[in-house]
Write a protein that holds these residues in place. Structure first.
Motif, short mmCIF file in Angstrom:
data_model
loop_
_atom_site.label_atom_id
_atom_site.label_comp_id
_atom_site.label_asym_id
_atom_site.label_seq_id
_atom_site.Cartn_x
_atom_site.Cartn_y
_atom_site.Cartn_z
N LYS A 105 -13.08 0.55 0.73
CA LYS A 105 -11.92 1.43 0.93
C LYS A 105 -11.75 1.79 2.41
O LYS A 105 -12.73 2.05 3.10
CB LYS A 105 -12.14 2.70 0.10
N ASN A 130 -0.56 4.54 -1.28
CA ASN A 130 -1.42 5.73 -1.19
C ASN A 130 -1.02 6.84 -2.15
O ASN A 130 -0.95 8.01 -1.78
CB ASN A 130 -1.43 6.26 0.26
N GLY A 161 -8.73 1.78 -6.84
CA GLY A 161 -9.87 0.86 -6.96
C GLY A 161 -9.84 0.12 -8.28
O GLY A 161 -8.98 0.38 -9.14
N THR A 166 -6.24 -3.35 -3.66
CA THR A 166 -7.06 -2.51 -4.54
C THR A 166 -8.53 -2.77 -4.26
O THR A 166 -9.01 -3.92 -4.42
CB THR A 166 -6.70 -2.83 -6.01
N GLN A 167 -9.26 -1.74 -3.83
CA GLN A 167 -10.63 -1.96 -3.39
C GLN A 167 -11.55 -2.32 -4.55
O GLN A 167 -11.45 -1.76 -5.63
CB GLN A 167 -11.20 -0.79 -2.58
N THR A 198 -5.93 4.93 -2.00
CA THR A 198 -5.67 3.58 -2.48
C THR A 198 -6.46 3.40 -3.77
O THR A 198 -7.57 3.93 -3.90
CB THR A 198 -6.09 2.53 -1.44
N ASP A 203 -9.76 7.74 -7.01
CA ASP A 203 -8.83 6.64 -6.67
C ASP A 203 -8.34 5.90 -7.91
O ASP A 203 -8.41 4.67 -8.00
CB ASP A 203 -9.49 5.67 -5.66
N HIS A 222 -11.26 -5.82 0.07
CA HIS A 222 -12.38 -5.13 0.73
C HIS A 222 -11.97 -5.02 2.19
O HIS A 222 -11.71 -6.03 2.84
CB HIS A 222 -13.69 -5.91 0.57
N THR A 271 0.85 -1.19 0.00
CA THR A 271 0.00 0.00 0.00
C THR A 271 0.88 1.24 0.00
O THR A 271 1.75 1.39 0.87
CB THR A 271 -0.92 -0.03 1.23
N SER A 326 -12.03 0.87 8.37
CA SER A 326 -12.33 2.05 7.57
C SER A 326 -12.86 3.13 8.49
O SER A 326 -12.88 2.97 9.72
CB SER A 326 -13.34 1.71 6.47
#
Ligand code: 8OZ
Length: 361
Positions: A66, A28, A73, A59-60, A71, A35, A103, A26, A108
């Motif tokens: 998220k 960011n 998607g 990766t969401q 990050t 995203d 996920h 990750t 979050s």
């Protein structure tokens, strides 16, 4: 003598030129609007194309998935187009890249969620952990427990994300089942107190994982799919009363799909490799027929040893890959490594991202 670490290996449908894998990291640095992966990310991944395999940053699969700022998607057309630039650049340099599907579940904050809603989770148990929000580090928000009828909608979000990954030109996908995010929250009994068919006995706690894997294998052949678990990690405020039994069941389910590889965090995520009493990585690995990708704090010597002895087929490197775009060449030639700079791990621009030097050719 060439050590096995530096020799090719066939992993499912993929032939890797070496057994050194870029761990999911990750960073960011997606475009804040939507995203979306962009040119800076293209350069970063392309610089690291000599990895045997690149696993992308988590990766969401949906806006709800998220948990941290910037990050990337894989649910919008813009994101698919952004990732396509990355897969094209990695392929042009002769590399291979799989997308890690994520996920976050309860990890979050309302400020990161659509309409400021609470995050979703198997049970309404707040994770004692921090996330980074638009206004800095914050405690994870109290989640709401998913209704039984909603779970299938999330499975469908995974399926669509897998389709999008295909459209974006990836070589495969990795399901993020580790580190206290949604899949892991369903698996472990510290975070899953449900009384429906998704909670209670292990057959129920593995049901969400199984449904997601069924969805993913309806899109990709199983020999292009990997799965990651962190059976003995407390990262994300996670616990389980019997992790060997829980993860033996999860790994056996994953194996039943014939997946390409199993990726385990050995010990505490990003921390100690020490295992609790009764923990047995080798026993878990035996439950899986595909390749075994070992992760957590490996260096050149321990990676060579693990592959030579057959303890692992592949070794994931995280921080060394942040600081060394040409990590494979440096390890192979036994050259010194650049030191990673933690201040630039999460967020920012090119500094500490694409400006670590490669060795002179
Ligand atoms: C560090 C910071 C934010 C997210 C993980 C996706 O641990 C992560 C993550 C790591 O799997």
């Amino acid at each position: 003598m060439t050590e096995k670490l530096f020799t090719p290996l066939t992993v499912g449908a993929l032939t890797l030129p070496n057994r050194i894998v870029m761990a999911p990291l990750t960073r960011n640095r997606a475009k804040p609007e939507g995203d979306v992966p962009h040119a800076l990310n293209v350069e970063y991944y392309a610089q690291r194309a000599t990895a045997g395999l690149i696993i992308t940053e988590a990766t969401q699969i949906s806006p709800e998935g998220k948990g941290y700022i910037q990050t990337p998607g894989i649910y919008s057309p813009e994101q698919v187009a952004g990732w396509k630039l990355i897969t094209d650049a990695v392929h042009a340099k002769g590399g291979r890249i799989v997308l890690q599907l994520w996920h976050v579940g309860r990890v979050s904050h309302t400020s990161l969620q659509p309409n400021g809603q609470p995050p979703v989770a198997p049970s309404a148990i707040t994770a004692a952990t921090k996330v980074f929000t638009p206004s800095g580090f914050a405690d994870a928000s109290p989640p709401r427990a998913l209704e039984t009828s909603e779970v299938k909608r999330i499975v469908e979000d995974y399926r669509k994300a897998a389709e999008n990954a295909k459209a974006a030109g990836f070589d495969g996908i990795e399901l993020h089942g580790a580190n206290g995010y949604l899949i892991d929250q369903f698996l472990r009994d510290g975070s899953n107190k449900r009384t429906d068919e998704y909670g209670g006995p292990i057959e129920n706690r593995t049901r969400f994982l199984t449904e997601v894997l069924a969805a993913l294998t309806s899109v990709w052949s199983a020999n292009r799919i990997g799965v990651r678990f962190s059976p003995f990690s407390g990262f994300g405020d996670m616990s389980d009363s019997d992790p060997m039994t829980t993860f033996a069941a999860a790994i056996a389910k994953a194996d039943s799909f014939g997946l390409a590889y199993l990726h385990l965090v050995e010990g505490e995520t990003g921390g100690s490799r020490e295992l609790p009493a009764g923990a047995d990585i080798a026993a878990l690995r035996k439950l899986f027929r595909g390749a075994y990708l070992a992760n957590n704090g490996y260096d050149r010597a321990s990676a060579i040893r693990a592959v030579e002895t057959g303890a692992a087929d592949l070794i994931a490197f995280g921080r060394p890959f942040i600081a060394n775009p040409d990590l494979v060449a440096r390890l192979e030639r036994n050259e010194p490594l650049n030191e990673p700079q933690p201040a630039t791990f999460y967020g920012g621009g090119a500094e500490g991202y694409t400006d670590y030097p490669a060795l002179a050719a």
